[in-house]
Design a protein around this motif. Structure first.
Motif, PDB file in Angstrom:
ATOM      1  N   GLY A 376       0.774  -1.235   0.000  1.00 25.00           N
ATOM      2  CA  GLY A 376       0.000   0.000   0.000  1.00 25.00           C
ATOM      3  C   GLY A 376       0.802   1.281   0.000  1.00 25.00           C
ATOM      4  N   ASN A 377       2.145   1.190  -0.118  1.00 25.23           N
ATOM      5  CA  ASN A 377       2.949   2.408  -0.222  1.00 25.23           C
ATOM      6  C   ASN A 377       2.740   3.065  -1.583  1.00 25.23           C
ATOM      7  OD1 ASN A 377       4.409   2.202   2.317  1.00 25.23           O
ATOM      8  ND2 ASN A 377       5.492   0.471   1.407  1.00 25.23           N
ATOM      9  N   SER A 378       2.927   4.372  -1.635  1.00 19.85           N
ATOM     10  CA  SER A 378       2.808   5.098  -2.897  1.00 19.85           C
ATOM     11  C   SER A 378       3.962   4.742  -3.829  1.00 19.85           C
ATOM     12  CB  SER A 378       2.790   6.608  -2.641  1.00 19.85           C
ATOM     13  OG  SER A 378       1.669   6.972  -1.865  1.00 19.85           O
ATOM     14  N   ILE A 379       3.741   4.990  -5.108  1.00 17.13           N
ATOM     15  CA  ILE A 379       4.744   4.707  -6.137  1.00 17.13           C
ATOM     16  C   ILE A 379       5.112   6.017  -6.827  1.00 17.13           C
ATOM     17  CG2 ILE A 379       5.233   3.433  -8.261  1.00 17.13           C
ATOM     18  CD1 ILE A 379       4.820   1.588  -5.910  1.00 17.13           C
ATOM     19  N   ASP A 380       6.416   6.282  -6.977  1.00 18.90           N
ATOM     20  CA  ASP A 380       6.815   7.504  -7.683  1.00 18.90           C
ATOM     21  C   ASP A 380       6.857   7.248  -9.189  1.00 18.90           C
ATOM     22  OD1 ASP A 380       9.170   6.163  -8.253  1.00 18.90           O
ATOM     23  OD2 ASP A 380      10.433   7.379  -6.937  1.00 18.90           O
ATOM     24  N   ASP A 381       7.219   8.269  -9.951  1.00 16.20           N
ATOM     25  CA  ASP A 381       7.207   8.163 -11.410  1.00 16.20           C
ATOM     26  C   ASP A 381       8.241   7.176 -11.941  1.00 16.20           C
ATOM     27  OD1 ASP A 381       5.149   9.984 -11.571  1.00 16.20           O
ATOM     28  OD2 ASP A 381       6.478  11.723 -11.826  1.00 16.20           O
ATOM     29  N   GLU A 382       9.225   6.839 -11.118  1.00 16.53           N
ATOM     30  CA  GLU A 382      10.244   5.875 -11.530  1.00 16.53           C
ATOM     31  C   GLU A 382       9.857   4.441 -11.165  1.00 16.53           C
ATOM     32  OE1 GLU A 382      12.820   6.840 -13.353  1.00 16.53           O
ATOM     33  OE2 GLU A 382      11.916   8.844 -13.239  1.00 16.53           O
ATOM     34  N   GLY A 383       8.683   4.280 -10.556  1.00 15.25           N
ATOM     35  CA  GLY A 383       8.234   2.946 -10.180  1.00 15.25           C
ATOM     36  C   GLY A 383       8.777   2.469  -8.850  1.00 15.25           C
ATOM     37  N   ARG A 384       9.321   3.388  -8.049  1.00 12.36           N
ATOM     38  CA  ARG A 384       9.889   3.016  -6.753  1.00 12.36           C
ATOM     39  C   ARG A 384       8.867   3.240  -5.638  1.00 12.36           C
ATOM     40  NH1 ARG A 384      14.991   6.976  -7.237  1.00 12.36           N
ATOM     41  NH2 ARG A 384      13.164   8.342  -7.492  1.00 12.36           N
ATOM     42  N   SER A 385       8.932   2.391  -4.628  1.00 11.04           N
ATOM     43  CA  SER A 385       8.062   2.560  -3.463  1.00 11.04           C
ATOM     44  C   SER A 385       8.592   3.697  -2.603  1.00 11.04           C
ATOM     45  CB  SER A 385       8.021   1.270  -2.637  1.00 11.04           C
ATOM     46  OG  SER A 385       7.477   0.213  -3.386  1.00 11.04           O
ATOM     47  N   ILE A 386       7.686   4.552  -2.138  1.00 10.67           N
ATOM     48  CA  ILE A 386       8.096   5.674  -1.290  1.00 10.67           C
ATOM     49  C   ILE A 386       7.193   5.733  -0.064  1.00 10.67           C
ATOM     50  CG2 ILE A 386       9.112   7.070  -3.134  1.00 10.67           C
ATOM     51  CD1 ILE A 386       6.485   8.624  -3.279  1.00 10.67           C
ATOM     52  N   ASP A 387       7.763   6.178   1.048  1.00  9.69           N
ATOM     53  CA  ASP A 387       6.959   6.315   2.257  1.00  9.69           C
ATOM     54  C   ASP A 387       6.261   7.668   2.259  1.00  9.69           C
ATOM     55  OD1 ASP A 387       8.824   8.228   3.025  1.00  9.69           O
ATOM     56  OD2 ASP A 387       9.881   6.902   4.413  1.00  9.69           O
ATOM     57  N   ARG A 388       5.547   7.972   3.337  1.00 10.54           N
ATOM     58  CA  ARG A 388       4.753   9.204   3.376  1.00 10.54           C
ATOM     59  C   ARG A 388       5.611  10.458   3.423  1.00 10.54           C
ATOM     60  NH1 ARG A 388       2.076   8.551   9.402  1.00 10.54           N
ATOM     61  NH2 ARG A 388       4.017   8.252  10.567  1.00 10.54           N
ATOM     62  N   HIS A 389       6.911  10.279   3.694  1.00  5.78           N
ATOM     63  CA  HIS A 389       7.828  11.420   3.698  1.00  5.78           C
ATOM     64  C   HIS A 389       8.558  11.570   2.369  1.00  5.78           C
ATOM     65  CE1 HIS A 389       7.066  11.677   7.968  1.00  5.78           C
ATOM     66  NE2 HIS A 389       7.498  10.434   8.152  1.00  5.78           N
ATOM     67  N   GLY A 390       8.220  10.709   1.392  1.00  2.60           N
ATOM     68  CA  GLY A 390       8.848  10.782   0.080  1.00  2.60           C
ATOM     69  C   GLY A 390      10.163  10.039  -0.021  1.00  2.60           C
ATOM     70  N   LYS A 391      10.490   9.261   0.997  1.00  2.00           N
ATOM     71  CA  LYS A 391      11.746   8.517   1.008  1.00  2.00           C
ATOM     72  C   LYS A 391      11.570   7.175   0.299  1.00  2.00           C
ATOM     73  CE  LYS A 391      15.224   6.652   4.200  1.00  2.00           C
ATOM     74  NZ  LYS A 391      15.571   6.426   5.630  1.00  2.00           N
ATOM     75  N   VAL A 392      12.554   6.817  -0.535  1.00  2.28           N
ATOM     76  CA  VAL A 392      12.499   5.554  -1.276  1.00  2.28           C
ATOM     77  C   VAL A 392      12.653   4.375  -0.319  1.00  2.28           C
ATOM     78  CG1 VAL A 392      13.593   4.146  -3.065  1.00  2.28           C
ATOM     79  CG2 VAL A 392      13.382   6.623  -3.383  1.00  2.28           C
ATOM     80  N   ILE A 393      11.816   3.356  -0.528  1.00  2.00           N
ATOM     81  CA  ILE A 393      11.796   2.175   0.338  1.00  2.00           C
ATOM     82  C   ILE A 393      12.432   0.994  -0.389  1.00  2.00           C
ATOM     83  CG2 ILE A 393      10.289   0.521   1.518  1.00  2.00           C
ATOM     84  CD1 ILE A 393       8.201   2.800   1.690  1.00  2.00           C
ATOM     85  N   THR A 394      13.210   0.216   0.330  1.00  2.00           N
ATOM     86  CA  THR A 394      13.754  -1.027  -0.214  1.00  2.00           C
ATOM     87  C   THR A 394      12.775  -2.155   0.083  1.00  2.00           C
ATOM     88  OG1 THR A 394      16.013  -0.255   0.174  1.00  2.00           O
ATOM     89  CG2 THR A 394      15.710  -2.619  -0.204  1.00  2.00           C
TER      90      THR A 394
END
Length: 572
Positions: A376-394
């Protein structure tokens, strides 16, 4: 939110390069993988002790064959399971425990093979191309504009059809993600048309390769349907089978399909909504396969992401609405609900239905929700998972314990619940409210205000003559309701169709024209003396329920109650 009117080119025109075709081309190899994967799962789950699960499966299958036989069942079905019972009985006489265990393992493996061969479908490009043309004709008939004048054009004409099949959402992002990973579409489910509608929209408007989806085996009882579904990438789901071996095989089918890069579609609610509401509870079994697939991908060290996209379907009419709402009322109301006998269709009503079927137009909305990852994390334009602070998630971190990736049933069960909650939230936020939704909800609520002490089942038993709403009052309340809805859209709580840019008069006219378009009895209509009346309160309640999940408050005031009581007294 603005409608996305663009018709996109396919991201891959060559059907032979689609992942779903690759599986079909190597069907026997895929089935072998499926059998081995399922066997390993069962072996681990039951600690290599198959005695109980084998007995349970044989027992349940023999009961199923006797109580619920279908024409689509294999001709040797009964003989197979009777033979399995006899062989198991003989095997239990083995003096060697080792021989018995070996027999049980072989039997489970054989059953998995049988189920796998039944479940896995195929994808034939020629059939897909034919279906593309056929569905153009079908949806032109359902949604076309005065086809009595141009019936011969229905098989090739797409301009009006593309306008009638309305798409909302960030389609550019959806297409981008389809290039970067595997897309899992989780739609609402209202009609038997849903699967083919979604497939058609994805193919002709969004331009994404075909999705794999589960089709109920009962549909294969109908020859033409069986022919097409066998060749269009559907895998077969037999809802009669509840035994653990079958359910594990079915889940493994979904997991392996996702891992193979095939876009997947399944209805998280499991079945059509009977009430008219969108799903608020999900079947978590198949959803859990998303988590399993992502974990396996991480274990194998692959750079393959899975993207979840909620899809909300919105209809002005649902062909099966009458039978669905009656099923819902019977189940929920029990003794409170008394079904009113259908008095039948007069020749005049049948002619009216046929005339409207071929002469009027409607629209269907496909609203693509905000894409998310497996939890349920958001996805950025590069297809990466990001948290609510905009940080990329592994992603792999979600499956790691002390820096080691591995399975954890309890942890993954919680992930599935989190994903379900996020999708349910998007079902509300990304739902597009249509004119018919608005007027059906408001009309039924006003009717309830006439008789505030009576419950829904009592209201549905009221004489139709008691349902009448003056147009001038209804328009005043529409203005208030419209302001409320527009405020909610500004807050991101829902989406409104483009008709809400117009006045309440226009919205009312549009809603009256389209609500329950193909029902022989109209849920809501306007009389010549400017009163709203209903010919079918059950249908009106069904369409009212489409937006009841928002639990609107403060629509009516004490002043409204006095006005409505005055209206009642005047009519009496």
């Amino acid at each position: 939110m603005k409608e996305n009117k663009k018709v996109y080119q396919h991201i891959e025109d060559d059907l032979h390069k689609w992942p779903i075709y690759e599986i079909s081309k190597n069907r026997s190899s895929f089935i072998e993988r499926l059998v081995n994967h399922t066997y390993r799962k069962l072996h681990h789950k039951y600690n290599n002790d198959f005695e109980d699960v084998l007995e349970k499966t044989i027992y349940q299958e023999r009961i199923r064959i006797k109580r619920k036989p279908w024409r689509v069942d294999p001709p040797n079905e009964e003989a197979f399971w009777n033979r399995m019972k006899v062989r198991l009985g003989k095997a239990k006489r083995f003096k060697s425990k080792k021989k018995l265990r070996e027999f049980e393992r072989r039997s489970v493996y054989r059953i998995i093979q049988r189920y796998s061969d039944e479940i896995v479908g195929s994808f034939v490009p020629k059939t897909f191309l034919f279906a593309r043309k056929f569905l153009t004709g079908l949806f032109n008939i359902l949604l076309g504009e005065n086809l009595l004048k141009k019936f011969w054009k229905i098989w090739g004409r797409k301009d009006h059809l593309h306008n009638a099949l309305k798409v909302y959402g960030d389609i550019d992002k959806v297409r981008s993600l389809a290039r970067k990973g595997t897309v899992i579409l989780l739609p609402t489910h209202f009609s038997n048309l849903d699967s083919i509608l979604i497939g058609y929209v994805l193919d002709t408007k969004v331009g994404i390769p075909a999705f794999s989806y589960g089709a109920g085996l009962n549909l294969y009882n109908f020859g033409p349907a069986a022919y097409f579904m066998n060749r269009l990438g559907a895998y077969r789901v037999d809802r009669r089978k509840k035994n653990p071996i079958y359910l594990e095989t079915l889940k493994a089918m979904s997991t392996l399909s996702i891992k193979s890069g095939v876009n997947n579609l399944f209805f998280p609610g499991g079945t059509r909504s009977r009430s008219g509401k969108s799903e608020e509870q999900f079947k978590l079994g198949l959803m859990n396969t998303i988590i399993e697939a992502q974990r396996d991908i991480c274990l194998e060290g692959k750079e393959q992401n899975i993207y979840i996209i909620p899809l909300i379907l919105d209809y002005h009419f649902v062909l099966e609405a009458k039978s669905l709402i009656r099923q819902h009322l019977t189940i929920e109301g029990k003794q409170k609900y008394t079904s009113i006998k259908d008095l039948g269709k007069s020749k005049r009503k049948i002619f009216k239905f046929l005339w409207e079927f071929y002469s009027k137009s409607s629209e269907i909305v496909c609203s693509f929700g905000e894409p998310m990852d497996f939890i349920g994390n958001s996805i950025d334009d590069e297809g990466r998972s990001i948290d609510r602070h905009g940080k990329v998630i592994t992603i792999s971190d979600y499956f790691s314990t002390h820096d080691k990736i591995g399975a954890d049933v309890q942890r993954e069960s919680e992930y599935t619940k989190i994903l379900a909650e996020k999708v349910i939230e998007r079902f509300k936020r990304d739902n597009v409210i249509l004119s018919s939704h608005m007027i059906a909800y408001l009309a039924f609520e006003i009717f309830h205000q006439y008789f505030p002490s009576i419950d829904v089942y009592g209201l549905l038993r009221m004489p139709l003559s008691d349902f009448y709403i003056p147009k001038h009052y209804f328009l005043d309340k529409m203005d208030d309701f419209k302001r409320l809805l527009m405020g909610m859209e500004d807050d991101g709580a829902l989406r409104l169709s483009s008709i809400f840019e117009c006045s309440s008069d226009v919205i009312l006219e549009d809603g009256i024209e389209k609500i329950g378009l193909y029902h022989s009895r109209t849920p809501l209509r306007m009389t010549s003396d400017d009163f709203l009346v209903s010919d079918d309160l059950e249908l009106l309640y069904y369409y009212h329920n489409r937006i009841s999940m928002y639990q609107f408050k403060n629509i009516f005031t004490t002043k409204d109650q006095r006005l409505l009581q005055n209206i009642l007294q005047e009519e009496e």
